[in-house]
Motif scaffolding. Structure first.
Motif, PDB file in Angstrom:
ATOM      1  N   LEU A   1       0.797  -1.214  -0.008  1.00  0.00           N
ATOM      2  CA  LEU A   1       0.221  -0.137  -0.211  1.00  0.00           C
ATOM      3  C   LEU A   1       0.947   1.329  -0.053  1.00  0.00           C
ATOM      4  N   ALA A   2       2.095   1.264   0.630  1.00  0.00           N
ATOM      5  CA  ALA A   2       2.851   2.302   0.644  1.00  0.00           C
ATOM      6  C   ALA A   2       3.372   2.707  -0.802  1.00  0.00           C
ATOM      7  N   VAL A   3       3.736   1.574  -1.528  1.00  0.00           N
ATOM      8  CA  VAL A   3       4.253   1.826  -2.980  1.00  0.00           C
ATOM      9  C   VAL A   3       2.912   2.518  -3.691  1.00  0.00           C
ATOM     10  N   ILE A   4       1.667   1.767  -3.594  1.00  0.00           N
ATOM     11  CA  ILE A   4       0.613   2.323  -4.157  1.00  0.00           C
ATOM     12  C   ILE A   4       0.191   3.735  -3.847  1.00  0.00           C
ATOM     13  N   PHE A   5       0.184   4.093  -2.309  1.00  0.00           N
ATOM     14  CA  PHE A   5      -0.294   5.464  -2.110  1.00  0.00           C
ATOM     15  C   PHE A   5       1.011   6.428  -2.509  1.00  0.00           C
TER      16      PHE A   5
ATOM     17  N   PHE B   1       0.303   6.997  -6.139  1.00  0.00           N
ATOM     18  CA  PHE B   1      -0.775   7.958  -6.247  1.00  0.00           C
ATOM     19  C   PHE B   1      -0.809   9.313  -5.578  1.00  0.00           C
ATOM     20  N   GLY B   2       0.149   9.672  -4.711  1.00  0.00           N
ATOM     21  CA  GLY B   2       0.428  10.833  -4.273  1.00  0.00           C
ATOM     22  C   GLY B   2       1.189  11.817  -5.314  1.00  0.00           C
ATOM     23  N   ALA B   3       2.130  10.948  -5.917  1.00  0.00           N
ATOM     24  CA  ALA B   3       3.335  11.681  -6.845  1.00  0.00           C
ATOM     25  C   ALA B   3       2.599  12.094  -8.064  1.00  0.00           C
ATOM     26  N   HIS B   4       1.360  11.361  -8.539  1.00  0.00           N
ATOM     27  CA  HIS B   4       0.864  11.592  -9.841  1.00  0.00           C
ATOM     28  C   HIS B   4      -0.448  12.218  -9.621  1.00  0.00           C
ATOM     29  N   ALA B   5      -1.419  11.397  -8.945  1.00  0.00           N
ATOM     30  CA  ALA B   5      -2.722  11.849  -8.842  1.00  0.00           C
ATOM     31  C   ALA B   5      -3.064  12.914  -8.152  1.00  0.00           C
ATOM     32  N   LEU B   6      -2.623  12.891  -6.990  1.00  0.00           N
ATOM     33  CA  LEU B   6      -2.742  13.921  -5.848  1.00  0.00           C
ATOM     34  C   LEU B   6      -1.918  15.144  -6.315  1.00  0.00           C
ATOM     35  N   LYS B   7      -0.836  15.330  -6.786  1.00  0.00           N
ATOM     36  CA  LYS B   7      -0.044  16.326  -7.113  1.00  0.00           C
ATOM     37  C   LYS B   7      -0.775  17.425  -7.583  1.00  0.00           C
ATOM     38  N   LYS B   8      -1.667  17.396  -8.336  1.00  0.00           N
ATOM     39  CA  LYS B   8      -2.577  18.420  -8.657  1.00  0.00           C
ATOM     40  C   LYS B   8      -3.569  19.091  -8.148  1.00  0.00           C
ATOM     41  N   LEU B   9      -3.796  18.076  -6.894  1.00  0.00           N
ATOM     42  CA  LEU B   9      -4.974  18.529  -6.048  1.00  0.00           C
ATOM     43  C   LEU B   9      -4.592  19.083  -4.700  1.00  0.00           C
ATOM     44  N   LEU B  10      -3.157  18.764  -4.328  1.00  0.00           N
ATOM     45  CA  LEU B  10      -2.916  19.203  -3.103  1.00  0.00           C
ATOM     46  C   LEU B  10      -1.903  20.155  -3.044  1.00  0.00           C
TER      47      LEU B  10
ATOM     48  N   GLY C   1       3.250  10.449   5.699  1.00  0.00           N
ATOM     49  CA  GLY C   1       2.386   9.249   5.796  1.00  0.00           C
ATOM     50  C   GLY C   1       3.021   8.006   5.455  1.00  0.00           C
ATOM     51  N   VAL C   2       3.339   8.089   4.055  1.00  0.00           N
ATOM     52  CA  VAL C   2       3.732   7.012   3.260  1.00  0.00           C
ATOM     53  C   VAL C   2       5.173   6.604   3.698  1.00  0.00           C
ATOM     54  N   LYS C   3       6.129   7.590   4.084  1.00  0.00           N
ATOM     55  CA  LYS C   3       7.410   6.980   4.324  1.00  0.00           C
ATOM     56  C   LYS C   3       7.272   6.222   5.680  1.00  0.00           C
ATOM     57  N   TYR C   4       6.410   6.791   6.664  1.00  0.00           N
ATOM     58  CA  TYR C   4       6.368   6.172   7.929  1.00  0.00           C
ATOM     59  C   TYR C   4       6.095   4.724   7.712  1.00  0.00           C
ATOM     60  N   GLN C   5       4.783   4.738   6.999  1.00  0.00           N
ATOM     61  CA  GLN C   5       4.124   3.396   6.316  1.00  0.00           C
ATOM     62  C   GLN C   5       5.287   2.212   5.966  1.00  0.00           C
TER      63      GLN C   5
ATOM     64  N   SER D   1      -0.558   6.840   9.626  1.00  0.00           N
ATOM     65  CA  SER D   1      -0.368   7.191   8.338  1.00  0.00           C
ATOM     66  C   SER D   1      -1.816   7.338   7.981  1.00  0.00           C
ATOM     67  N   PHE D   2      -2.806   6.383   7.960  1.00  0.00           N
ATOM     68  CA  PHE D   2      -4.175   6.371   7.669  1.00  0.00           C
ATOM     69  C   PHE D   2      -4.747   7.638   7.958  1.00  0.00           C
ATOM     70  N   SER D   3      -4.602   8.264   9.143  1.00  0.00           N
ATOM     71  CA  SER D   3      -5.207   9.517   9.541  1.00  0.00           C
ATOM     72  C   SER D   3      -4.698  10.693   8.811  1.00  0.00           C
ATOM     73  N   ILE D   4      -3.120  10.625   8.682  1.00  0.00           N
ATOM     74  CA  ILE D   4      -2.784  11.699   7.714  1.00  0.00           C
ATOM     75  C   ILE D   4      -3.263  11.650   6.471  1.00  0.00           C
ATOM     76  N   TYR D   5      -3.291  10.489   6.000  1.00  0.00           N
ATOM     77  CA  TYR D   5      -4.038  10.383   4.571  1.00  0.00           C
ATOM     78  C   TYR D   5      -5.619  10.994   4.485  1.00  0.00           C
ATOM     79  N   ALA D   6      -6.253  10.628   5.296  1.00  0.00           N
ATOM     80  CA  ALA D   6      -7.771  10.949   5.495  1.00  0.00           C
ATOM     81  C   ALA D   6      -7.587  12.415   5.689  1.00  0.00           C
ATOM     82  N   LEU D   7      -6.814  13.138   6.686  1.00  0.00           N
ATOM     83  CA  LEU D   7      -6.762  14.638   6.809  1.00  0.00           C
ATOM     84  C   LEU D   7      -6.401  15.321   5.647  1.00  0.00           C
ATOM     85  N   VAL D   8      -5.526  14.974   5.074  1.00  0.00           N
ATOM     86  CA  VAL D   8      -4.916  15.543   3.943  1.00  0.00           C
ATOM     87  C   VAL D   8      -6.005  15.496   2.580  1.00  0.00           C
ATOM     88  N   ILE D   9      -6.620  14.318   2.284  1.00  0.00           N
ATOM     89  CA  ILE D   9      -7.491  14.302   1.293  1.00  0.00           C
ATOM     90  C   ILE D   9      -8.722  15.107   1.587  1.00  0.00           C
TER      91      ILE D   9
END
Length: 128
Positions: free
Chosen positions: A15-19, A22-31, A42-46, A82-90
């Motif tokens: 999941l860390a690789v997938i996330f 996802f963060g580097a490509h899909a979320l780059k424009k949104l965040l 979150g990804v690094k710590y995961q 990690s998952f609380s960070i993902y949820a907070l950011v998104i």
């Protein structure tokens, strides 16, 4: 317990690789830059804790309670952190920040610290 550490470690790594992708490509424009850094944290710590779970799963017998507690601390702590960070950011990027998750992140971090403390104890317990 050994199997739990190995399965969750492999799952967290996957999941860390997938996330991360996802963060580097899909979320780059949104965040924002700050949000992206938080997501990456979150990804690094995961990933760090996926690796330690695998190492524990392959090197410990889990024959004493503190080793089992160590696995629980890493599994639950990583999830909460990690998952609380993902949820907070998104949720923040969508304009609906889930503020109730704010206290969850440090609780997860505390469990990670406890897991590392138990790992340290496992190394030095025979010295004293």
């Amino acid at each position: 317990m050994i199997l739990l550490a190995q399965i969750v470690g492999a799952l967290y790594g996957l999941l860390a690789v997938i996330f991360g992708a996802f963060g580097a490509h899909a979320l780059k424009k949104l965040l924002s830059e700050e949000q992206l850094k938080s997501f990456e944290t979150g990804v690094k710590y995961q990933m760090y804790h996926a690796i330690i779970l695998l190492l524990i799963g392959f090197n410990f017998n889990m024959d004493v309670a503190f080793q089992q507690y160590m696995v629980y601390c890493f599994v639950i702590g990583t999830f909460l952190f990690s998952f609380s960070i993902y949820a907070l950011v998104i949720s923040s990027a969508k304009g609906k920040k889930l503020r109730f998750l704010g206290p969850i992140t440090p609780l997860g971090g505390l469990l990670l610290v406890c897991g590392w403390g138990l790992l340290l104890y496992s190394f030095i317990r025979n010295l004293v």
